[in-house]
Design a protein around this motif. Structure first.
Motif, PDB file in Angstrom:
ATOM      1  N   ALA A  86       0.856  -1.191   0.000  1.00 21.48           N
ATOM      2  CA  ALA A  86       0.000   0.000   0.000  1.00 21.48           C
ATOM      3  C   ALA A  86       0.889   1.238   0.000  1.00 21.48           C
ATOM      4  CB  ALA A  86      -0.912   0.003   1.211  1.00 21.48           C
ATOM      5  N   GLU A  87       0.432   2.297  -0.653  1.00 21.70           N
ATOM      6  CA  GLU A  87       1.212   3.523  -0.759  1.00 21.70           C
ATOM      7  C   GLU A  87       1.076   4.363   0.504  1.00 21.70           C
ATOM      8  OE1 GLU A  87       0.440   6.874  -3.712  1.00 21.70           O
ATOM      9  OE2 GLU A  87       1.904   5.629  -4.790  1.00 21.70           O
ATOM     10  N   ARG A  88       2.215   4.768   1.050  1.00 25.39           N
ATOM     11  CA  ARG A  88       2.236   5.615   2.248  1.00 25.39           C
ATOM     12  C   ARG A  88       2.961   6.916   1.919  1.00 25.39           C
ATOM     13  NH1 ARG A  88      -1.300   3.528   6.063  1.00 25.39           N
ATOM     14  NH2 ARG A  88      -1.432   1.318   5.570  1.00 25.39           N
ATOM     15  N   VAL A  89       2.582   7.987   2.617  1.00 27.22           N
ATOM     16  CA  VAL A  89       3.116   9.311   2.300  1.00 27.22           C
ATOM     17  C   VAL A  89       3.670   9.979   3.547  1.00 27.22           C
ATOM     18  CG1 VAL A  89       2.593  11.581   1.347  1.00 27.22           C
ATOM     19  CG2 VAL A  89       1.441   9.562   0.429  1.00 27.22           C
ATOM     20  N   VAL A  90       4.911  10.452   3.428  1.00 29.95           N
ATOM     21  CA  VAL A  90       5.471  11.347   4.446  1.00 29.95           C
ATOM     22  C   VAL A  90       5.352  12.753   3.882  1.00 29.95           C
ATOM     23  CG1 VAL A  90       7.502  11.998   5.785  1.00 29.95           C
ATOM     24  CG2 VAL A  90       7.069   9.588   5.264  1.00 29.95           C
ATOM     25  N   GLY A  91       4.342  13.478   4.377  1.00 25.32           N
ATOM     26  CA  GLY A  91       4.088  14.808   3.845  1.00 25.32           C
ATOM     27  C   GLY A  91       3.499  15.713   4.897  1.00 25.32           C
ATOM     28  N   LEU A  92       2.912  16.799   4.441  1.00 22.07           N
ATOM     29  CA  LEU A  92       2.392  17.806   5.366  1.00 22.07           C
ATOM     30  C   LEU A  92       1.278  17.249   6.246  1.00 22.07           C
ATOM     31  CD1 LEU A  92       2.900  20.724   6.073  1.00 22.07           C
ATOM     32  CD2 LEU A  92       1.172  21.400   4.405  1.00 22.07           C
ATOM     33  N   GLU A  93       0.451  16.345   5.691  1.00 19.97           N
ATOM     34  CA  GLU A  93      -0.639  15.762   6.485  1.00 19.97           C
ATOM     35  C   GLU A  93      -0.082  14.937   7.638  1.00 19.97           C
ATOM     36  OE1 GLU A  93      -4.486  12.763   6.026  1.00 19.97           O
ATOM     37  OE2 GLU A  93      -3.393  13.421   4.232  1.00 19.97           O
ATOM     38  N   LEU A  94       0.957  14.142   7.361  1.00 17.77           N
ATOM     39  CA  LEU A  94       1.586  13.355   8.432  1.00 17.77           C
ATOM     40  C   LEU A  94       2.205  14.278   9.473  1.00 17.77           C
ATOM     41  CD1 LEU A  94       2.653  10.637   9.625  1.00 17.77           C
ATOM     42  CD2 LEU A  94       4.726  11.032   8.266  1.00 17.77           C
ATOM     43  N   ALA A  95       2.842  15.344   9.011  1.00 16.46           N
ATOM     44  CA  ALA A  95       3.548  16.249   9.928  1.00 16.46           C
ATOM     45  C   ALA A  95       2.615  16.931  10.914  1.00 16.46           C
ATOM     46  CB  ALA A  95       4.319  17.299   9.136  1.00 16.46           C
ATOM     47  N   THR A  96       1.330  17.041  10.574  1.00 11.81           N
ATOM     48  CA  THR A  96       0.363  17.656  11.491  1.00 11.81           C
ATOM     49  C   THR A  96      -0.334  16.637  12.373  1.00 11.81           C
ATOM     50  OG1 THR A  96      -1.372  17.534   9.797  1.00 11.81           O
ATOM     51  CG2 THR A  96      -0.071  19.558   9.888  1.00 11.81           C
ATOM     52  N   SER A  97      -0.026  15.340  12.183  1.00 13.75           N
ATOM     53  CA  SER A  97      -0.675  14.308  12.999  1.00 13.75           C
ATOM     54  C   SER A  97      -0.061  14.297  14.393  1.00 13.75           C
ATOM     55  CB  SER A  97      -0.528  12.926  12.353  1.00 13.75           C
ATOM     56  OG  SER A  97       0.812  12.486  12.422  1.00 13.75           O
ATOM     57  N   PRO A  98      -0.865  14.016  15.427  1.00  9.08           N
ATOM     58  CA  PRO A  98      -0.356  14.075  16.806  1.00  9.08           C
ATOM     59  C   PRO A  98       0.757  13.072  17.086  1.00  9.08           C
ATOM     60  CG  PRO A  98      -2.568  13.131  16.711  1.00  9.08           C
ATOM     61  CD  PRO A  98      -2.295  13.709  15.377  1.00  9.08           C
ATOM     62  N   GLU A  99       0.638  11.842  16.524  1.00 13.12           N
ATOM     63  CA  GLU A  99       1.656  10.831  16.816  1.00 13.12           C
ATOM     64  C   GLU A  99       3.018  11.222  16.224  1.00 13.12           C
ATOM     65  OE1 GLU A  99      -0.993   9.071  13.492  1.00 13.12           O
ATOM     66  OE2 GLU A  99      -1.201  10.299  15.283  1.00 13.12           O
ATOM     67  N   TYR A 100       2.998  11.801  15.012  1.00 12.09           N
ATOM     68  CA  TYR A 100       4.250  12.231  14.380  1.00 12.09           C
ATOM     69  C   TYR A 100       4.876  13.371  15.182  1.00 12.09           C
ATOM     70  CZ  TYR A 100       7.402  14.312  10.893  1.00 12.09           C
ATOM     71  OH  TYR A 100       8.501  14.812  10.249  1.00 12.09           O
ATOM     72  N   ARG A 101       4.060  14.367  15.514  1.00  9.22           N
ATOM     73  CA  ARG A 101       4.588  15.522  16.236  1.00  9.22           C
ATOM     74  C   ARG A 101       5.168  15.123  17.586  1.00  9.22           C
ATOM     75  NH1 ARG A 101      -0.155  19.772  16.163  1.00  9.22           N
ATOM     76  NH2 ARG A 101       1.258  20.782  17.628  1.00  9.22           N
ATOM     77  N   ARG A 102       4.477  14.193  18.277  1.00  9.91           N
ATOM     78  CA  ARG A 102       4.973  13.772  19.579  1.00  9.91           C
ATOM     79  C   ARG A 102       6.258  12.954  19.438  1.00  9.91           C
ATOM     80  NH1 ARG A 102       5.690  15.779  24.227  1.00  9.91           N
ATOM     81  NH2 ARG A 102       5.584  14.344  25.979  1.00  9.91           N
ATOM     82  N   THR A 103       6.316  12.103  18.421  1.00 13.68           N
ATOM     83  CA  THR A 103       7.525  11.300  18.199  1.00 13.68           C
ATOM     84  C   THR A 103       8.725  12.200  17.931  1.00 13.68           C
ATOM     85  OG1 THR A 103       6.230   9.459  17.295  1.00 13.68           O
ATOM     86  CG2 THR A 103       8.568   9.511  16.761  1.00 13.68           C
ATOM     87  N   ARG A 104       8.542  13.173  17.063  1.00  7.99           N
ATOM     88  CA  ARG A 104       9.649  14.079  16.734  1.00  7.99           C
ATOM     89  C   ARG A 104      10.043  14.936  17.940  1.00  7.99           C
ATOM     90  NH1 ARG A 104      13.065  14.372  12.734  1.00  7.99           N
ATOM     91  NH2 ARG A 104      12.800  16.619  12.441  1.00  7.99           N
ATOM     92  N   ALA A 105       9.052  15.399  18.719  1.00 14.34           N
ATOM     93  CA  ALA A 105       9.347  16.229  19.892  1.00 14.34           C
ATOM     94  C   ALA A 105      10.133  15.438  20.936  1.00 14.34           C
ATOM     95  CB  ALA A 105       8.048  16.750  20.494  1.00 14.34           C
ATOM     96  N   LEU A 106       9.734  14.189  21.156  1.00 20.67           N
ATOM     97  CA  LEU A 106      10.450  13.360  22.134  1.00 20.67           C
ATOM     98  C   LEU A 106      11.860  13.021  21.654  1.00 20.67           C
ATOM     99  CD1 LEU A 106       7.527  11.001  23.166  1.00 20.67           C
ATOM    100  CD2 LEU A 106       8.800  12.477  24.726  1.00 20.67           C
ATOM    101  N   ALA A 107      11.976  12.772  20.361  1.00 11.43           N
ATOM    102  CA  ALA A 107      13.306  12.490  19.815  1.00 11.43           C
ATOM    103  C   ALA A 107      14.241  13.678  20.029  1.00 11.43           C
ATOM    104  CB  ALA A 107      13.205  12.142  18.327  1.00 11.43           C
ATOM    105  N   ARG A 108      13.712  14.885  19.850  1.00 13.76           N
ATOM    106  CA  ARG A 108      14.529  16.088  20.105  1.00 13.76           C
ATOM    107  C   ARG A 108      14.864  16.216  21.586  1.00 13.76           C
ATOM    108  NH1 ARG A 108      10.977  18.379  16.338  1.00 13.76           N
ATOM    109  NH2 ARG A 108       9.698  19.288  17.998  1.00 13.76           N
TER     110      ARG A 108
END
Length: 802
Positions: free
Chosen positions: A670-692
């Motif tokens: 299945a096709e998956r996209v890393v784009g602006l929609e993903l970047a606004t998702s809560p799980e992505y934002r929290r993952t990136r914030a914790l990684a920082r």
């Protein structure tokens, strides 16, 4: 309805300034508590609803963020951005900084407005710690930041918006002014759902990033209140397929104008009544004249129709209001000039319109019954069955009343009552099983704590008629013990014998089922107990940690992890790049790593490929904001990382929004996209914030060091977390409780019943529609609907005891 085509800065009128809002916030939003906090959200949402009423908005979105800030945005025209002639700043800044400034005070920009009673978004700005404004208008994106209502810089263009238009406001309530800044998802959902079904064709979405996984609702009712009736009856067997819907207008007395009314209702084969009433889009939860008129007309017309059709041959007396409303789901909405409400919360409509509502319903319903005699016969037949059951229930109720009539005489034999006579100081524990009941009796404080053991599982009242419910022994015992009586005619909250009704069940599947059965009973038949805050659920501990003679009870998984990491930090330290990390710094780092594990799991659910998630943890990437996705080079860096782990991908450009995204195939092709929609998702934002957050110390290899000179090398952060937890559980005995019977009386008292140290969960009703739907789904007859609910939620379960 033609609007002024030039909606610009000249449309914005200023009525008064903003100076007093922060000094006396309650004057403007009602309170500084939870009600006032949510009023801030409603002010912003109502602005977007007004855009929909004017025909310029089709969708509103609302997201509660992890830090209890909140975003609301729409696809309307966008607040005007040109310079306001009278103020010398942008019209948007005027709207955000001047109380009652807006485009609704003349008849040109907005013909219809639902928010005229409000205080404006400027009040929201004044009471916010910070607010971020984003406007999409004229092909440009405009942004501005505020602190406690003060603009930090002028409104400026920050990029292109393509064809996108609308307004987005993100704010965090100011904790120095507000008593609470924590939003309640269900409270906001209730309001947004109402706005959606009272405005046909308007789509409203809400999501809560604080939940794991994020909680979300979409509200869209193309058919208005008739569509909403179908939603309320979803999963129930209905007596007629289409809801009965009609509308009408009548002149009000003394030339006060005209009242417009919409009524929709449908019967199901259940035994409870679900009814919502509104006046000028305000939920009149306490009813009023419009509800009185509806009930009067419904009872009168159904009796008339039954008599005309000769259906009352075996009925001794006329049908009562309760009879004709059994299984009824109804919504009544009226709009009138200058409505009169009772109380500050506007919960009851006092305007004298009951006669007008009765007239419209009498006429329209008689006409409907004439055209649909089969539906009429089914409705009258159900009401006749209800009348017969009512007589049987009366006899059963009289029996229950006689048993509990005299101040404790005739109370259930298995009730271990308390000595205190003041109800406000008394507690009644409803305990699962005779064994646990015996333990609770041995551990309680008999001065003010009463114990009522319940044998087995009580009757599921969602599927049982009133008379059958009153014939159930365990339910009769509860009714008698509580002393309030039951039923619309007999229930009296003033006679409640205990200020707290506490449900105490095992932490397993059977315990959860019994708790749900009890809550179903209270919700359907004793809802005032919940409304007034009398119903609680006990919170027994989940873990007991023993080491030697010391014991510590832990209430949940999160606290257990904290305790294990604390114990580990007492015996080991970390060495990272030659630096010693220990104590609070070490615990904070490991706790963030533990949260990062959960966040990556949620992101993997969306991406379906752990390699992508691992790459997204890289601090070399700049993929957090919209501006980052406007640079192809940022996506090329991610592509390079994926090439290293043999994952093929391609970069795609979105010409309309001038952004880039990366596309790959997951394990299912299945096709998956890393784009602006993903970047606004809560799980992505929290993952990136914790990684920082963990980046300064997340530099393997790590070394675990003990005082005795032991030194162990660990190659990655996941292994480090697992090994640290192993060290934290060394030399201790962990007991995970599932049942109350696993504790002795002293333990049950110490952990669950002692008012000094226990935790109780109070049952509140925040969203009546959502609550009703959940009870109908879980406890009703629709097996297919229940199966679908389980399938949709099964993957979100972390711990399941069977």
């Amino acid at each position: 309805m033609a609007d002024n085509p030039t909606y610009d800065s000249t449309s914005i009128k200023i009525l008064e300034g903003l100076e007093a809002v922060r000094k006396r916030p309650a004057m403007y939003i009602g309170s500084t508590g939870e009600m006032g906090l949510h009023h801030l959200v409603y002010e912003v949402v109502d602005n977007s609803v007004d855009e929909a009423l004017a025909g310029h908005c089709t969708e509103i979105n609302c997201v509660i963020h992890l830090d209890n800030s909140i975003s609301i945005w729409d696809d309307g025209r966008g607040i005007p951005v040109d310079i306001h002639a009278g103020e010398g700043v942008s019209a948007a800044q005027v709207v955000l900084t001047k109380l009652h400034a807006g485009g609704k005070f003349d008849s040109n920009s907005y013909k219809v407005s639902g928010g005229l009673h409000g205080v404006g978004v400027s009040c929201v700005n004044a009471l916010s710690e910070w607010l971020h404004l984003e406007i999409w208008r004229g092909g440009q994106t405009w942004e501005q930041d505020y602190r406690q209502g003060v603009p930090q810089a002028p409104l400026k263009a920050t990029g292109k918006s393509g064809k996108k238009t609308g307004t987005k406001i993100t704010f965090k309530a100011d904790s120095t002014v507000m008593d609470t800044v924590e939003f309640n998802f269900d409270t906001i959902s209730q309001r947004l759902r109402e706005r959606a079904f009272l405005n046909k064709g308007l789509r409203i979405n809400i999501a809560d990033e604080r939940e794991d996984p994020p909680k979300a609702h979409e509200f869209f009712y193309e058919g208005g209140i008739a569509e909403f009736i179908k939603h309320l009856n979803k999963g129930k067997q209905v007596l007629h397929e289409k809801p009965i819907y009609f509308e009408g207008e009548r002149d009000m007395a003394n030339d006060q104008g005209r009242v417009y009314m919409e009524i929709a209702f449908q019967y199901n084969d259940g035994y409870s009544e679900t009814l919502f009433s509104f006046a000028n889009n305000i939920n009149t939860k306490d009813g009023g004249a419009h509800l009185t008129g509806f009930r009067t007309a419904l009872t009168r017309t159904i009796n008339w129709a039954g008599e005309q059709a000769g259906l009352f041959k075996d009925v001794k007396e006329k049908l009562s209001g309760d009879d004709v409303r059994e299984g009824l789901t109804a919504v009544i909405s009226v709009k009138l000039p200058q409505p009169q409400f009772e109380g500050q919360t506007k919960g009851k409509l006092n305007s004298d319109i009951s006669g007008q509502v009765t007239q419209v319903i009498n006429e329209k319903l008689q006409e409907y019954f004439d055209k649909n005699p089969a539906v009429m016969k089914r409705i009258v037949g159900k009401a006749i069955d209800a009348a017969r059951a009512r007589e049987a229930a009366r006899k059963a109720r009289d029996l229950t009343r006689r048993k509990g009539a005299l101040d404790g005489v005739g109370l259930p034999g298995k009730l271990a009552d308390c000595q205190e006579k003041d109800p406000t100081r008394c507690e009644l524990f409803l305990v699962e099983g005779e064994s646990a009941g015996g333990t609770a009796k041995g551990g309680r404080d008999r001065r003010y704590q009463a114990i009522l053991p319940l044998r087995g599982k009580i009757l599921n009242v969602e599927k049982a008629r009133y008379d059958k419910m009153l014939g159930h022994e365990e339910i009769r015992c509860m009714i008698t013990a509580m002393g309030t009586g039951i039923g619309k005619d007999d229930f009296d909250l003033a006679k409640l014998r205990y200020g707290k009704i506490i449900i105490m069940t095992d932490a397993d599947v059977d315990g959860s089922h019994i708790r749900t059965l009890l809550l179903t009973f209270f919700y359907r038949h004793m809802q005032p107990l919940i409304d007034r805050g009398h119903v609680f659920v006990a919170q027994p501990p989940l873990f007991l940690i023993k080491k030697g003679k010391s014991e510590k009870y832990i209430k949940n998984e999160a606290d257990f992890t904290k305790e294990i990491l604390r114990r580990a930090s007492d015996s080991i330290s970390l060495e990272i790049e030659g630096k010693k990390v220990e104590g609070a710094e070490m615990r904070g780092f490991l706790a963030s790593l533990d949260e990062l594990v959960q966040a990556t799991i949620r992101t993997e659910r969306r991406m379906r490929d752990a390699r992508v998630v691992e790459a997204l943890l890289s601090q070399s990437l700049e993929l957090d904001s919209r501006e980052n996705f406007m640079e192809e080079a940022n996506l090329l860096k991610l592509q390079e990382l994926l090439n290293e782990v043999k994952l093929e991908s391609k970069i795609v450009r979105d010409e309309e929004h001038s952004t880039y995204s990366l596309v790959f195939q997951d394990s299912t092709k299945a096709e998956r996209v890393v784009g602006l929609e993903l970047a606004t998702s809560p799980e992505y934002r929290r993952t990136r914030a914790l990684a920082r957050a963990v980046a300064p110390l997340n530099k393997p290899p790590f070394f675990m060091v003990k005082d005795n000179g032991f030194r162990e090398e660990v190659g990655d952060w996941r292994t480090l977390l697992a090994r640290t937890k192993e060290e934290g559980t060394r030399d201790i005995n962990v007991t995970r409780y599932k049942g109350l019977g696993e504790m002795n009386a002293e333990q049950l008292w110490d952990t669950t019943m002692n008012v000094e140290g226990r935790t109780l969960l109070r049952i509140d009703l925040k969203d009546l529609v959502e609550t009703d739907e959940i009870f109908s789904t879980l406890m009703g007859d629709d097996v297919e609907n229940r199966r679908k609910f389980i399938e949709e939620n099964a993957l979100d379960v972390r711990n399941l005891d069977i």
